[in-house]
Design a protein around this motif. Structure first.
Motif, mmCIF file in Angstrom:
data_model
loop_
_atom_site.group_PDB
_atom_site.id
_atom_site.type_symbol
_atom_site.label_atom_id
_atom_site.label_comp_id
_atom_site.label_asym_id
_atom_site.label_seq_id
_atom_site.Cartn_x
_atom_site.Cartn_y
_atom_site.Cartn_z
ATOM 1 N N MET A 142 -2.974 -3.807 -10.391
ATOM 2 C CA MET A 142 -1.605 -3.943 -9.869
ATOM 3 C C MET A 142 -1.641 -4.279 -8.385
ATOM 4 O O MET A 142 -2.316 -3.584 -7.620
ATOM 5 N N PRO A 143 -0.898 -5.321 -7.963
ATOM 6 C CA PRO A 143 -0.885 -5.659 -6.538
ATOM 7 C C PRO A 143 -0.285 -4.513 -5.726
ATOM 8 O O PRO A 143 0.686 -3.881 -6.163
ATOM 9 N N GLY A 144 -0.880 -4.220 -4.595
ATOM 10 C CA GLY A 144 -0.395 -3.124 -3.758
ATOM 11 C C GLY A 144 -1.000 -1.797 -4.158
ATOM 12 O O GLY A 144 -0.671 -0.756 -3.579
ATOM 13 N N ALA A 145 -1.896 -1.832 -5.153
ATOM 14 C CA ALA A 145 -2.550 -0.584 -5.580
ATOM 15 C C ALA A 145 -4.025 -0.844 -5.891
ATOM 16 O O ALA A 145 -4.602 -0.174 -6.735
ATOM 17 N N SER A 146 -4.624 -1.810 -5.184
ATOM 18 C CA SER A 146 -6.006 -2.207 -5.526
ATOM 19 C C SER A 146 -6.990 -1.049 -5.380
ATOM 20 O O SER A 146 -7.869 -0.877 -6.232
ATOM 21 N N VAL A 147 -6.836 -0.249 -4.354
ATOM 22 C CA VAL A 147 -7.795 0.852 -4.127
ATOM 23 C C VAL A 147 -7.575 1.951 -5.177
ATOM 24 O O VAL A 147 -8.530 2.457 -5.777
ATOM 25 N N TYR A 148 -6.322 2.280 -5.398
ATOM 26 C CA TYR A 148 -5.997 3.290 -6.421
ATOM 27 C C TYR A 148 -6.465 2.810 -7.800
ATOM 28 O O TYR A 148 -7.088 3.564 -8.550
ATOM 29 N N CYS A 149 -6.173 1.535 -8.130
ATOM 30 C CA CYS A 149 -6.593 0.991 -9.426
ATOM 31 C C CYS A 149 -8.114 1.064 -9.553
ATOM 32 O O CYS A 149 -8.631 1.453 -10.615
ATOM 33 N N ALA A 150 -8.819 0.705 -8.498
ATOM 34 C CA ALA A 150 -10.290 0.741 -8.559
ATOM 35 C C ALA A 150 -10.764 2.156 -8.887
ATOM 36 O O ALA A 150 -11.665 2.356 -9.713
ATOM 37 N N SER A 151 -10.127 3.157 -8.271
ATOM 38 C CA SER A 151 -10.549 4.544 -8.534
ATOM 39 C C SER A 151 -10.243 4.940 -9.982
ATOM 40 O O SER A 151 -11.048 5.609 -10.631
#
Ligand code: NAP
Length: 280
Positions: A142-151
């Motif tokens: 999801m755009p704007g959540a790249s770091v959260y998505c990666a985790s």
């Protein structure tokens, strides 16, 4: 009677999962990184069945101490709920290395360390159920959540693998991927935004923040119902490895499976042209 250990239980999904377990008559160890908050969140409960302990899951020594205390108090841990986590949001480039370290220390390494501390106890009993709370953001970028998505993608991949590694010990692993649930997840008290000031992202960042503010405490998912569903799944031999929960998440995951399949087929010829020719 089942014994639960739940992280990040002073509010949000963790609090509701704990309450569902308590309502079912189980013993529960509820943990939160602030002792005062977790004690207050469960004040008035039967202290023989509901034990509150301080635990910041980014601190490995605290994890070891809490797991030792849990076993000393109840003799076993049947169900571990790795729930503690938060969203590090905003475009990737706005997030500093420290922002990303902190996100992974909690959402990923904290969960690894919880599993590392609890698995020997479950292996000894040849029995147990681990719930790792991921997210629909662990299945779909999801755009704007790249770091959260990666985790959360890390949580999903880890859980799917771990489930297969520990199945022979009769330990189940269920990775839970909720859609939007009405908790403090999007609140300033929980969500973090990368703070680097990159003018090219200013407009996009503003949209992400506006959308978070609009949706804060307006999400459609009911966390009490999620708590009840997790309680029903706990120790069920038929419980799934992947549990996508919330109608929004089920729709998004289903659409993504279909579009992935279409993309795979569209590129099949080129993608399968790379094998070494059969020598035989
Ligand atoms: N709500 C949603 O829409 C949604 C959707 C998908 C996935 N999730 C996931 O669900 C989980 C719970 O989130 P929530 O929605 O309940 O949000 P929340 O209301 O903000 O609660 C988050 C909980 O995690 C705790 N926490 C954060 N970092 C911690 C740490 N290092 N050690 C111990 N506890 C820590 C918080 O403690 P403090 O109170 O001390 O900050 C709080 O208890 C998270 O893993 C989140 O990623 C939520």
């Amino acid at each position: 009677m089942r014994t639960w250990l739940i992280t990040g239980a002073n509010r949000g999904l963790g609090w509701h999962i704990a309450n569902a377990a308590i309502a079912a008559g189980d013993n529960v160890i509820v943990t939160g990184r602030n002792l005062e908050k977790i004690t207050e969140a469960f004040s008035g409960y039967d202290a023989k069945k509901v034990v509150t302990l301080a635990l910041d899951i980014a601190e490995e020594d605290q994890i070891r101490n809490v797991v030792q205390s849990a076993v000393a108090i109840f003799g076993k841990i049947d169900i571990l709920v790795n729930n503690a986590g938060y969203g590090q949001l905003g475009p990737f480039e706005n997030n500093s290395p420290a922002d990303i370290d902190n996100q992974f220390s909690t959402n990923v390494f904290g969960m690894f360390n919880m599993c590392r501390a609890v698995l020997p106890i479950m292996r000894k009993e040849t029995h147990g159920h681990i719930f790792n709370i991921a997210s629909i953001a662990g299945l779909v970028g999801m755009p704007g959540a790249s770091v959260y998505c990666a985790s959360k993608f890390a949580v999903v991949g880890f859980s799917e693998s771990l489930a297969q590694e520990v199945a022979d010990f009769d330990i189940k692993v269920t990775v839970v991927s909720p859609g939007s649930f009405r908790t403090d997840f999007l609140d300033a008290s929980s969500a973090h935004f990368g703070s680097a000031d990159i003018p090219e992202y200013a407009e996009f960042s503003r949209k992400i923040r506006d959308s978070s503010e609009r949706n804060n405490h307006a999400q459609q998912g009911d966390p009490a119902k999620l708590g009840s569903v997790i309680e029903q799944l706990a120790l069920d031999p038929q419980a799934p490895t992947h549990f996508v929960v919330g109608s929004d998440a089920v729709q998004i995951a289903s659409d993504r499976l279909n579009s992935r399949k279409l993309e795979l087929e569209a590129w099949r010829e080129l993608a399968t042209s790379t094998d070494t020719p059969n020598q035989g």
